[in-house]
Design a protein around this motif. Sequence first.
Motif, PDB file in Angstrom:
ATOM      1  N   UNK A 183       0.828  -1.203   0.000  1.00  0.00           N
ATOM      2  CA  UNK A 183       0.000   0.000   0.000  1.00  0.00           C
ATOM      3  C   UNK A 183       0.864   1.255   0.000  1.00  0.00           C
ATOM      4  N   UNK A 184       2.036   1.178   0.591  1.00  0.00           N
ATOM      5  CA  UNK A 184       2.921   2.345   0.640  1.00  0.00           C
ATOM      6  C   UNK A 184       3.216   2.877  -0.764  1.00  0.00           C
ATOM      7  N   UNK A 185       3.539   1.987  -1.690  1.00  0.00           N
ATOM      8  CA  UNK A 185       3.830   2.419  -3.073  1.00  0.00           C
ATOM      9  C   UNK A 185       2.617   3.103  -3.699  1.00  0.00           C
ATOM     10  N   UNK A 186       1.434   2.530  -3.466  1.00  0.00           N
ATOM     11  CA  UNK A 186       0.217   3.111  -4.021  1.00  0.00           C
ATOM     12  C   UNK A 186      -0.058   4.476  -3.402  1.00  0.00           C
ATOM     13  N   UNK A 187       0.133   4.607  -2.110  1.00  0.00           N
ATOM     14  CA  UNK A 187      -0.097   5.890  -1.460  1.00  0.00           C
ATOM     15  C   UNK A 187       0.913   6.928  -1.954  1.00  0.00           C
ATOM     16  N   UNK A 208      -6.709  16.219   1.258  1.00  0.00           N
ATOM     17  CA  UNK A 208      -6.344  14.848   0.918  1.00  0.00           C
ATOM     18  C   UNK A 208      -4.849  14.632   1.151  1.00  0.00           C
ATOM     19  N   UNK A 209      -4.042  15.592   0.698  1.00  0.00           N
ATOM     20  CA  UNK A 209      -2.592  15.450   0.851  1.00  0.00           C
ATOM     21  C   UNK A 209      -2.176  15.451   2.319  1.00  0.00           C
ATOM     22  N   UNK A 210      -2.806  16.265   3.148  1.00  0.00           N
ATOM     23  CA  UNK A 210      -2.489  16.270   4.579  1.00  0.00           C
ATOM     24  C   UNK A 210      -2.793  14.901   5.184  1.00  0.00           C
ATOM     25  N   UNK A 211      -3.961  14.345   4.846  1.00  0.00           N
ATOM     26  CA  UNK A 211      -4.328  13.022   5.350  1.00  0.00           C
ATOM     27  C   UNK A 211      -3.318  11.969   4.875  1.00  0.00           C
ATOM     28  N   UNK A 212      -2.976  12.002   3.595  1.00  0.00           N
ATOM     29  CA  UNK A 212      -2.078  10.990   3.020  1.00  0.00           C
ATOM     30  C   UNK A 212      -0.687  11.074   3.633  1.00  0.00           C
ATOM     31  N   UNK A 213      -0.206  12.281   3.855  1.00  0.00           N
ATOM     32  CA  UNK A 213       1.137  12.437   4.437  1.00  0.00           C
ATOM     33  C   UNK A 213       1.175  11.960   5.892  1.00  0.00           C
ATOM     34  N   UNK A 232       1.828  11.842  -5.292  1.00  0.00           N
ATOM     35  CA  UNK A 232       2.387  12.555  -6.455  1.00  0.00           C
ATOM     36  C   UNK A 232       1.274  13.036  -7.379  1.00  0.00           C
ATOM     37  N   UNK A 233       0.276  12.179  -7.619  1.00  0.00           N
ATOM     38  CA  UNK A 233      -0.842  12.528  -8.501  1.00  0.00           C
ATOM     39  C   UNK A 233      -1.602  13.728  -7.949  1.00  0.00           C
ATOM     40  N   UNK A 234      -1.894  13.724  -6.654  1.00  0.00           N
ATOM     41  CA  UNK A 234      -2.629  14.828  -6.038  1.00  0.00           C
ATOM     42  C   UNK A 234      -1.779  16.098  -5.953  1.00  0.00           C
ATOM     43  N   UNK A 235      -0.476  15.964  -5.766  1.00  0.00           N
ATOM     44  CA  UNK A 235       0.403  17.138  -5.779  1.00  0.00           C
ATOM     45  C   UNK A 235       0.389  17.809  -7.151  1.00  0.00           C
ATOM     46  N   UNK A 236       0.430  16.999  -8.207  1.00  0.00           N
ATOM     47  CA  UNK A 236       0.370  17.548  -9.564  1.00  0.00           C
ATOM     48  C   UNK A 236      -0.972  18.236  -9.819  1.00  0.00           C
ATOM     49  N   UNK A 237      -2.024  17.620  -9.362  1.00  0.00           N
ATOM     50  CA  UNK A 237      -3.362  18.197  -9.536  1.00  0.00           C
ATOM     51  C   UNK A 237      -3.475  19.514  -8.770  1.00  0.00           C
ATOM     52  N   UNK A 238      -2.968  19.582  -7.549  1.00  0.00           N
ATOM     53  CA  UNK A 238      -2.985  20.808  -6.765  1.00  0.00           C
ATOM     54  C   UNK A 238      -2.164  21.898  -7.461  1.00  0.00           C
ATOM     55  N   UNK A 239      -1.017  21.543  -7.986  1.00  0.00           N
ATOM     56  CA  UNK A 239      -0.185  22.518  -8.700  1.00  0.00           C
ATOM     57  C   UNK A 239      -0.925  23.068  -9.920  1.00  0.00           C
ATOM     58  N   UNK A 265      -0.742   9.498   6.954  1.00  0.00           N
ATOM     59  CA  UNK A 265      -0.953   8.058   6.871  1.00  0.00           C
ATOM     60  C   UNK A 265       0.299   7.330   6.376  1.00  0.00           C
ATOM     61  N   UNK A 266       1.069   7.947   5.511  1.00  0.00           N
ATOM     62  CA  UNK A 266       2.223   7.300   4.867  1.00  0.00           C
ATOM     63  C   UNK A 266       3.175   6.613   5.847  1.00  0.00           C
ATOM     64  N   UNK A 267       3.561   7.223   6.964  1.00  0.00           N
ATOM     65  CA  UNK A 267       4.482   6.519   7.868  1.00  0.00           C
ATOM     66  C   UNK A 267       3.905   5.254   8.500  1.00  0.00           C
ATOM     67  N   UNK A 268       2.591   5.121   8.470  1.00  0.00           N
ATOM     68  CA  UNK A 268       1.951   3.954   9.099  1.00  0.00           C
ATOM     69  C   UNK A 268       1.890   2.743   8.179  1.00  0.00           C
ATOM     70  N   UNK A 269       2.045   2.942   6.900  1.00  0.00           N
ATOM     71  CA  UNK A 269       1.932   1.822   5.951  1.00  0.00           C
ATOM     72  C   UNK A 269       3.294   1.366   5.479  1.00  0.00           C
TER      73      UNK A 269
END
Length: 174
Positions: free
Chosen positions: A111-115, A163-168, A120-127, A170-174
């Motif tokens: 799941x870490x790779x997918x997250x 979304x990015x705040x939540x994902x960041x 990256x996808x959401x960062x590009x969309x935000x930019x 969550x990332x250390x947990x997976x």
Amino acid sequence: MSIQHALITSLLEKPSTGYQLARRFDRSIGHFWQATHQQIYRELRRMATSGWVEIEEKGEEGGRKRKVYHVLPAGRDELVRWVEEPGSSGESNEALMVKIRAEAVLGPIGVRRELQRLIRWHEERLATYRDIEARDFSTDSPSRAQRLQHRVLLKGISSEEEWLAWARETLPMV
């Protein structure tokens, strides 16, 4: 996302009858992904036919039999295969939530790779949204239509930031 992967995840958490599974599904995974009880029973039959789950009949002799579903190794393998497979777009939050629940049950399974990919996808969309804002909404006297359009864009920016705040987190947990 396939309902089958959500059901395998739930059954790995706790083998259940179809009725128990449908009730648990409604109270947990059902908060972010909907399935009718009819769909659940239909998919359980398909999963049994595919060799992903087995049905254990329980009950008193002469009484009502209950069918308890257990995940077989082939079902577990299918769930791992699906978790490791990248999603089709960055907008599949429902699938991501099931993948995280699957990882909670099975341990680290990719799941870490997918997250990371989705971050990256959401960062590009935000930019992209911020570029649009700088380009299209920098006037001092916007029209009513422009103000409303900007509000729509701000909602998109806010959603991506959240979304990015939540994902960041969550990332250390997976």
